[in-house]
Design a protein around this motif. Sequence first.
Motif, PDB file in Angstrom:
ATOM      1  N   GLN A   1     -42.132 -49.807 -35.024  1.00 31.95           N
ATOM      2  CA  GLN A   1     -42.857 -51.059 -34.566  1.00 31.95           C
ATOM      3  C   GLN A   1     -43.255 -51.655 -33.172  1.00 31.95           C
ATOM      4  O   GLN A   1     -44.167 -52.536 -33.425  1.00 31.95           O
ATOM      5  CB  GLN A   1     -42.248 -51.722 -36.553  1.00 31.95           C
ATOM      6  CG  GLN A   1     -41.831 -50.929 -37.446  1.00 31.95           C
ATOM      7  CD  GLN A   1     -42.982 -51.183 -38.296  1.00 31.95           C
ATOM      8  OE1 GLN A   1     -44.423 -51.902 -37.931  1.00 31.95           O
ATOM      9  NE2 GLN A   1     -43.409 -50.358 -38.846  1.00 31.95           N
ATOM     10  N   THR A   2     -42.336 -51.937 -33.142  1.00 37.10           N
ATOM     11  CA  THR A   2     -41.754 -52.341 -31.462  1.00 37.10           C
ATOM     12  C   THR A   2     -43.599 -52.084 -31.072  1.00 37.10           C
ATOM     13  O   THR A   2     -44.076 -53.030 -30.537  1.00 37.10           O
ATOM     14  CB  THR A   2     -40.669 -52.335 -30.754  1.00 37.10           C
ATOM     15  OG1 THR A   2     -39.815 -53.390 -32.176  1.00 37.10           O
ATOM     16  CG2 THR A   2     -41.145 -53.182 -29.195  1.00 37.10           C
TER      17      THR A   2
ATOM     18  N   GLN B   1     -49.929 -59.252 -37.290  1.00 39.91           N
ATOM     19  CA  GLN B   1     -48.746 -60.034 -37.241  1.00 39.91           C
ATOM     20  C   GLN B   1     -49.202 -61.752 -36.900  1.00 39.91           C
ATOM     21  O   GLN B   1     -49.910 -61.261 -36.240  1.00 39.91           O
ATOM     22  CB  GLN B   1     -47.752 -59.571 -35.804  1.00 39.91           C
ATOM     23  CG  GLN B   1     -47.784 -57.905 -35.959  1.00 39.91           C
ATOM     24  CD  GLN B   1     -46.420 -57.877 -36.763  1.00 39.91           C
ATOM     25  OE1 GLN B   1     -45.931 -58.515 -37.560  1.00 39.91           O
ATOM     26  NE2 GLN B   1     -45.737 -56.393 -37.139  1.00 39.91           N
TER      27      GLN B   1
ATOM     28  N   LEU C   1     -42.699 -61.261 -34.417  1.00 36.95           N
ATOM     29  CA  LEU C   1     -42.170 -60.834 -34.780  1.00 36.95           C
ATOM     30  C   LEU C   1     -41.150 -60.386 -35.422  1.00 36.95           C
ATOM     31  O   LEU C   1     -40.458 -59.784 -36.147  1.00 36.95           O
ATOM     32  CB  LEU C   1     -40.313 -60.144 -33.214  1.00 36.95           C
ATOM     33  CG  LEU C   1     -41.645 -59.147 -32.122  1.00 36.95           C
ATOM     34  CD1 LEU C   1     -40.141 -59.523 -31.316  1.00 36.95           C
ATOM     35  CD2 LEU C   1     -42.660 -58.019 -32.126  1.00 36.95           C
TER      36      LEU C   1
ATOM     37  N   LEU D   1     -41.444 -57.255 -38.211  1.00 35.37           N
ATOM     38  CA  LEU D   1     -40.702 -56.236 -37.721  1.00 35.37           C
ATOM     39  C   LEU D   1     -39.317 -56.679 -38.053  1.00 35.37           C
ATOM     40  O   LEU D   1     -39.186 -56.124 -38.512  1.00 35.37           O
ATOM     41  CB  LEU D   1     -40.982 -56.502 -36.160  1.00 35.37           C
ATOM     42  CG  LEU D   1     -40.217 -55.624 -35.794  1.00 35.37           C
ATOM     43  CD1 LEU D   1     -40.086 -53.641 -36.196  1.00 35.37           C
ATOM     44  CD2 LEU D   1     -40.323 -55.264 -33.937  1.00 35.37           C
TER      45      LEU D   1
ATOM     46  N   GLU E   1     -50.706 -54.095 -30.341  1.00 37.67           N
ATOM     47  CA  GLU E   1     -51.851 -55.253 -31.421  1.00 37.67           C
ATOM     48  C   GLU E   1     -52.339 -55.892 -30.536  1.00 37.67           C
ATOM     49  O   GLU E   1     -53.075 -56.743 -30.177  1.00 37.67           O
ATOM     50  CB  GLU E   1     -50.954 -55.157 -32.753  1.00 37.67           C
ATOM     51  CG  GLU E   1     -51.881 -55.905 -33.266  1.00 37.67           C
ATOM     52  CD  GLU E   1     -51.802 -56.505 -34.496  1.00 37.67           C
ATOM     53  OE1 GLU E   1     -52.158 -57.589 -34.994  1.00 37.67           O
ATOM     54  OE2 GLU E   1     -50.625 -55.391 -35.407  1.00 37.67           O
TER      55      GLU E   1
ATOM     56  N   VAL F   1     -47.177 -63.189 -30.299  1.00 37.37           N
ATOM     57  CA  VAL F   1     -47.300 -62.149 -31.832  1.00 37.37           C
ATOM     58  C   VAL F   1     -45.883 -62.699 -31.918  1.00 37.37           C
ATOM     59  O   VAL F   1     -45.132 -62.204 -31.262  1.00 37.37           O
ATOM     60  CB  VAL F   1     -47.132 -60.879 -31.218  1.00 37.37           C
ATOM     61  CG1 VAL F   1     -47.947 -60.340 -31.971  1.00 37.37           C
ATOM     62  CG2 VAL F   1     -49.208 -60.695 -30.011  1.00 37.37           C
TER      63      VAL F   1
ATOM     64  N   THR G   1     -46.823 -53.197 -32.462  1.00 35.86           N
ATOM     65  CA  THR G   1     -46.665 -54.585 -32.331  1.00 35.86           C
ATOM     66  C   THR G   1     -46.439 -54.897 -30.574  1.00 35.86           C
ATOM     67  O   THR G   1     -48.017 -55.350 -30.402  1.00 35.86           O
ATOM     68  CB  THR G   1     -45.267 -55.454 -32.564  1.00 35.86           C
ATOM     69  OG1 THR G   1     -44.846 -55.499 -33.625  1.00 35.86           O
ATOM     70  CG2 THR G   1     -45.703 -56.600 -32.451  1.00 35.86           C
TER      71      THR G   1
END
Length: 461
Positions: free
Chosen positions: A42-43, A81, A152, A155, A49, A150, A46
């Motif tokens: 996921q990190t 996100q 988190l 996430l 992105e 962005v 992100t």
Amino acid sequence: MPTKKAATPTYEQLINQAVKRLVLTITLAISAIILLVVGTQQTINTTHEAHDLMNSLHQANIKDVPSFIHWNNTTTRNSKQPAFIRVTTSDATLTTTTKNKQTILTSPSSKAFFAKNQTKLLGSLVYVRGFGFFLAYSQEDGQNTYQLWVSLRRLINSLLVLIALIIIVMLATLALGTWWAHRLALRLSAPTIALLHETKYTSNNPEADQPTLTVPNSPREITDLGQAFNELLVAQNQRLQHERQFISDASHELRTPIAAIRGNLSLIRRRGDAHPEVVPESLSFIDEESLRMQHLIENLLHLSRADRAKIELSDQDLSYLVLQLGEHYQPLLAPQTLKLAVDSNIHIKGNAEMLQQIIVALLDNAHKYTPHDQPITLGLTQTDQQIQLTVADLGEGIPDDQKAAVFQRFYRVDQSRSQAIEGSGLGLAIVQQLVTLNQATIKIVNNHPQGSLFTIIWPKN
């Protein structure tokens, strides 16, 4: 003040603890792996992105509000996100947030966000109070400055949901594991508890013969333990029988000389004054029977010491010891003769005093049962495998079915001659015990043309 002794844990407690530790360890390990993999993925997504947004923003070459709005409408609509974007040009500062899918040049949320102090944590990771954690990027291009934050939160929320699910699964697994461990403990401990109860019942009367235990077929460890208990019980029963027989035989053997002594003393009291001639004969009987009783008691003491003896073995020149005893014993055998057939320089590990006692006892036994005109042979030989000490006589011999029994205490081959031939029946029992203590074995075979051949064997390492 004495400390309280900790209670010994039961099967169920031990298995429960082991299962709980195992389930907890496996669950935590799997959870850590899942969290690490999902969080990393996921990190990475992100971050990619955020980089794509930043590259797109930089390439848009924004100079005014219409170009910023156009870029925002065509680019940020696909963002997964929430993000805050700020573009600073020479003419104005433009801001937007992607969470509402629309361009906001000035909004309460953006004002509040940009008004907050940002704490830089690690790399591009920052913390904005009241808004949470963000990945922050900044890039300058001429007179333009592009800034991107962005969030988190999505996430982190996903990871928190995953952690909650893991905790629920772990608790359910622990509950199931505890129930399963309880059933497993009952099943595993049942044969052990049954064996324990039977053992307690068996040990209530240690003086009586103990019946063998009922051994369960599984598990194998309990089966082996039950069989070992049964072997121990068989050995205990044999020992009890031997002890009872020994006490009975010793009482019988001691009763005979005591009765003779008391009989002759009674005879002296009743008839000594009127018939003084009976006194010397009665005293002679008393002396003989007391001497016989003394020898019997000495043999019993020797046998008792041999049963409990713990000796240290050292190197012994057995050839020299046998020759020395043979020369010393020869005059005591008259009119019998002693033939020596001893090889030289034979050494063993043994106890010199016990070795002498063994040889003398075997020679005494041969002397009692060998006719006066026949020789006794004392031999010592060795081969590559063993060392043999032999004592051969030319007596009546021992029947094959009684060869092993002669080493029992108080056993006499010819019971009808037990009173005619001096002895208590303990000599060979003592010999066997001493031979065992010297790490050897003894056996009896028929001698030729007649008689018995006693052989003591030491294996050569």
